[in-house]
Design an enzyme around this catalytic site. Structure first.
Site, PDB file in Angstrom:
ATOM      1  N   HIS A 166      -9.190 -11.902 -15.784  1.00 23.83           N
ATOM      2  CA  HIS A 166      -7.729 -11.916 -15.674  1.00 23.83           C
ATOM      3  C   HIS A 166      -7.359 -11.178 -14.392  1.00 23.83           C
ATOM      4  O   HIS A 166      -7.485  -9.961 -14.310  1.00 23.83           O
ATOM      5  CB  HIS A 166      -7.111 -11.245 -16.900  1.00 23.83           C
ATOM      6  CG  HIS A 166      -7.397 -11.993 -18.165  1.00 23.83           C
ATOM      7  ND1 HIS A 166      -7.598 -11.390 -19.372  1.00 23.83           N
ATOM      8  CD2 HIS A 166      -7.520 -13.328 -18.368  1.00 23.83           C
ATOM      9  CE1 HIS A 166      -7.829 -12.329 -20.298  1.00 23.83           C
ATOM     10  NE2 HIS A 166      -7.798 -13.509 -19.704  1.00 23.83           N
ATOM     11  N   GLU A 169      -5.306  -7.783 -13.702  1.00 21.73           N
ATOM     12  CA  GLU A 169      -5.810  -6.546 -14.316  1.00 21.73           C
ATOM     13  C   GLU A 169      -6.732  -5.841 -13.335  1.00 21.73           C
ATOM     14  O   GLU A 169      -7.945  -5.713 -13.563  1.00 21.73           O
ATOM     15  CB  GLU A 169      -6.540  -6.886 -15.630  1.00 21.73           C
ATOM     16  CG  GLU A 169      -5.615  -7.544 -16.660  1.00 21.73           C
ATOM     17  CD  GLU A 169      -6.336  -8.189 -17.844  1.00 21.73           C
ATOM     18  OE1 GLU A 169      -5.649  -8.767 -18.701  1.00 21.73           O
ATOM     19  OE2 GLU A 169      -7.586  -8.140 -17.905  1.00 21.73           O
ATOM     20  N   HIS A 259     -11.459  -5.369 -18.786  1.00 22.83           N
ATOM     21  CA  HIS A 259     -10.075  -5.851 -18.763  1.00 22.83           C
ATOM     22  C   HIS A 259      -9.072  -4.695 -18.726  1.00 22.83           C
ATOM     23  O   HIS A 259      -9.441  -3.535 -18.869  1.00 22.83           O
ATOM     24  CB  HIS A 259      -9.788  -6.673 -20.033  1.00 22.83           C
ATOM     25  CG  HIS A 259     -10.472  -7.993 -20.046  1.00 22.83           C
ATOM     26  ND1 HIS A 259      -9.807  -9.171 -19.836  1.00 22.83           N
ATOM     27  CD2 HIS A 259     -11.782  -8.314 -20.219  1.00 22.83           C
ATOM     28  CE1 HIS A 259     -10.666 -10.171 -19.895  1.00 22.83           C
ATOM     29  NE2 HIS A 259     -11.870  -9.689 -20.127  1.00 22.83           N
ATOM     30  N   GLU A 335     -11.211  -2.539 -22.640  1.00 20.19           N
ATOM     31  CA  GLU A 335      -9.816  -2.553 -22.184  1.00 20.19           C
ATOM     32  C   GLU A 335      -9.410  -1.175 -21.669  1.00 20.19           C
ATOM     33  O   GLU A 335      -9.709  -0.156 -22.292  1.00 20.19           O
ATOM     34  CB  GLU A 335      -8.883  -2.934 -23.345  1.00 20.19           C
ATOM     35  CG  GLU A 335      -9.151  -4.288 -23.978  1.00 20.19           C
ATOM     36  CD  GLU A 335      -8.553  -5.457 -23.189  1.00 20.19           C
ATOM     37  OE1 GLU A 335      -7.826  -5.206 -22.198  1.00 20.19           O
ATOM     38  OE2 GLU A 335      -8.832  -6.621 -23.578  1.00 20.19           O
TER      39      GLU A 335
HETATM   40 ZN    ZN Z   1      -7.685  -9.351 -19.778  1.00 18.60          ZN
END
Ligand code: ZN
Length: 375
Positions: A166, A169, A259, A335
């Protein structure tokens, strides 16, 4: 006054920008997709004026809860990114700031540019035992860069760490920079030991095109790379296709996919409990890995995170799920926050490039403890 975003990673549409106290902007959607949240733009000519910048479509963004308790970042030198007063009124995100210089940048998070990416991997290539390999081309014809660290051998554990599927990010690529710099430090005994006893396959940016385009989640054709791992297409999602091909060639003993999370103000990992072949062995490995990281870094915790999948319901289009299922190995999505780590907040910088780098470096201490168990 002038507002621009036609540069690497830039994203904004100007609606009104005639006076500093009434700037109205909109975040642009991802290329050929409806996701949006990432913004990055430059304001010139407002030095000394109290600016009120409204992002008018904030409530329609992909993760509106991400604006609650969030503060935008600003920079005068594109190196130091500090937080500025930001308020979400349920509709618009309002950034209130008086620039001290004639030109100032605002962003969702400190950007990590393509130039920084190229400098990072080429600097790494100059350190011991790191090799750059081009796995293929992105949709727009850029190199998909793999960095291999440690001498390749059949018997050593294969550790894959990927980031920035992504593109919006960038903390994920800051994480990689911290990890790569530490691995290249010949005075660091953990790094030296790991390079002797394991092979690292590192993809610091899975979505180069999307990063340059200023997208939040998609590649240049509007595909979310982290939903196609069970069936990537070499034409439309080559970024996943070629990395997956290489994984099938090398095998995988541990995979981390890095992420950023818009909503939660914590670092956390997601469990693979929902994959069909989840076992006691995988459960033990997950627990040991997460427990070790908690002891090593106060930035890691297991109290806050996503709700775990029900057994057998995991989406195998997600990288960590597909890898865990296919290679029967420990595989986690990691994350980091856009906002801050509420367990250890930083009022000036919030969650930052420095913290992301330190967090990336810290995982090597976890891996060194787990090395004889994962292979
Ligand atoms: Zn992500």
């Amino acid at each position: 006054m002038r507002i621009t975003s036609n540069f690497d990673g830039g994203n904004i549409e100007v609606i009104i920008a005639e006076s500093p106290e009434n700037i109205k902007l909109a975040i642009r959607k991802d290329t050929r997709a409806n996701f949006f949240q990432w913004f990055f733009f430059r304001v010139e000519g407002a030095q000394g004026f109290p600016c009120r910048i409204s992002l008018v479509n904030a409530s329609e963004s992909s993760y509106p809860e991400g604006w609650i308790g969030y503060r935008a970042v600003a920079s005068y030198d594109l190196v130091e990114w500090f937080r500025v007063p930001t308020f979400f009124n349920g509709k618009e995100l309002n950034i209130n700031h008086m620039p001290e210089y004639n030109s100032v940048y605002y962003a969702y998070f400190a950007p990590f540019t393509y130039q920084q990416h190229l400098e990072m991997i080429h600097k790494a290539q100059m350190s011991r035992q790191m090799v750059i390999e081009n796995l293929g081309q992105t949709v727009e014809g850029r190199n998909i860069d793999l960095l291999t660290a440690g001498e390749v051998s059949e018997t050593k554990p294969k550790i894959w760490i990927l980031a920035r599927q992504h593109p919006g990010e960038p903390m994920a690529e800051w994480f990689m920079q911290g990890l790569i710099e530490r691995l290249g430090n010949t005075n660091d005994p953990v790094a030296c030991y790991l390079l002797d006893h394991a092979i690292f396959y590192l993809v610091p940016n899975m979505n180069i095109d999307g990063s340059i385009l200023g997208n939040l989640r998609c590649n240049a054709l509007g595909h979310n790379l982290n939903r196609v791992w069970d069936n990537p297409d070499p034409e439309t999602t080559p970024e996943v296709y070629y990395v997956r091909q290489k994984m099938l060639e090398t095998g995988v003993d541990l995979c981390l996919d890095i992420h950023g999370d818009e909503g939660l103000p914590y670092c956390f990992a997601t469990s693979n409990v929902g994959i069909p072949s989840f076992s006691r062995r995988l459960a033990m490995l997950e627990k040991e890995f997460l427990d070790a990281w908690k002891k090593i870094s106060p930035d890691f915790q297991t109290e806050h995170g996503y709700e775990a999948d029900k057994p057998g319901t995991a989406n195998l289009g997600i990288c960590s799920k597909w890898v865990g299922e296919n290679f029967d190995c420990l595989s986690l999505t990691i994350e980091m926050p856009f906002k801050d780590n509420n367990n250890l907040p930083d009022s000036h910088y919030g969650w930052s490039p420095g913290r992301s780098k330190a967090f990336g470096a810290s995982v090597l201490n976890v891996i060194v403890q787990m090395l004889d168990k994962i292979g």
